[in-house]
Write a protein that holds these residues in place. Sequence first.
Motif, PDB file in Angstrom:
ATOM      1  N   SER A 126       0.771  -1.532   0.235  1.00  0.00           N
ATOM      2  CA  SER A 126      -0.180   0.500   0.252  1.00  0.00           C
ATOM      3  C   SER A 126       0.688   1.128   0.313  1.00  0.00           C
ATOM      4  N   TYR A 166      -5.931  -3.517   3.895  1.00  0.00           N
ATOM      5  CA  TYR A 166      -4.870  -2.369   3.269  1.00  0.00           C
ATOM      6  C   TYR A 166      -5.306  -2.213   1.898  1.00  0.00           C
ATOM      7  N   ASN A 194      -6.892   0.512   0.513  1.00  0.00           N
ATOM      8  CA  ASN A 194      -6.061   1.049   0.344  1.00  0.00           C
ATOM      9  C   ASN A 194      -5.081   1.149  -0.833  1.00  0.00           C
ATOM     10  N   THR A 195      -4.984  -0.368  -1.122  1.00  0.00           N
ATOM     11  CA  THR A 195      -4.664  -0.012  -2.325  1.00  0.00           C
ATOM     12  C   THR A 195      -4.406   0.808  -3.482  1.00  0.00           C
TER      13      THR A 195
END
Length: 217
Positions: free
Chosen positions: A22, A198, A201-202
């Motif tokens: 991320s 996560y 988010n990436t």
Amino acid sequence: MSDVVSFSAALRARSRSAHSTSEHAGFMADLVSGAGTRDDYVALVAQHWFIYAALEEATERMRVDPVASVFLSDKLTRLPAIEADLDFLIGRDWRETVVPLPTTQAYVSRIRRVAATWPGGFVAHHYTRYLGDLSGGQFIGRLMKRRFGFDTNGIGFYLFGDIADPEEFKNVYREKLDAAPWDDAEKERVIDEVLVAYRFNTELFEDLARAKAAQTA
């Protein structure tokens, strides 16, 4: 006999790769390295507003939950700071211009869904966002301050004025994770949900990169 690994340590170890993926996503890597622009930073802050609005709305509902409420602290609240940042970065009419990207919409939906039905899932998202803000977020805030000439305006999101010792705060939070009354199956579910957070988010950084490319095409 091997030492027993605490849940918080297992959570950190199992999410380390996703965390690294991320934070090294192209959009974020550019912003950190100096290739990103002030407009890129503003675009990120705008998406944060939608995410934290959902997370802190869920936080209010979780105050009555016997497990999730243990993790809550008004010292973590970010939404007023994000709104002040957007006032400074865009202007008082920013609500008329910001739009959630597709990943942000999916992320917000996920937060709302787990918060409505699953306290452990809410804690997974709470942990991923706020402990990240108290860790790498501090570096990003200082970097944006230097790069774009901000004082406290524009980076209020990264300033936790009520938390004197972020490391100690994080240590206490991890102790609460270790003390949570979850069985092994529930702990696995929580870890899986942290990995989902996560991934969002990436994918958000990828969305931001695509939106930027579309604007400059």
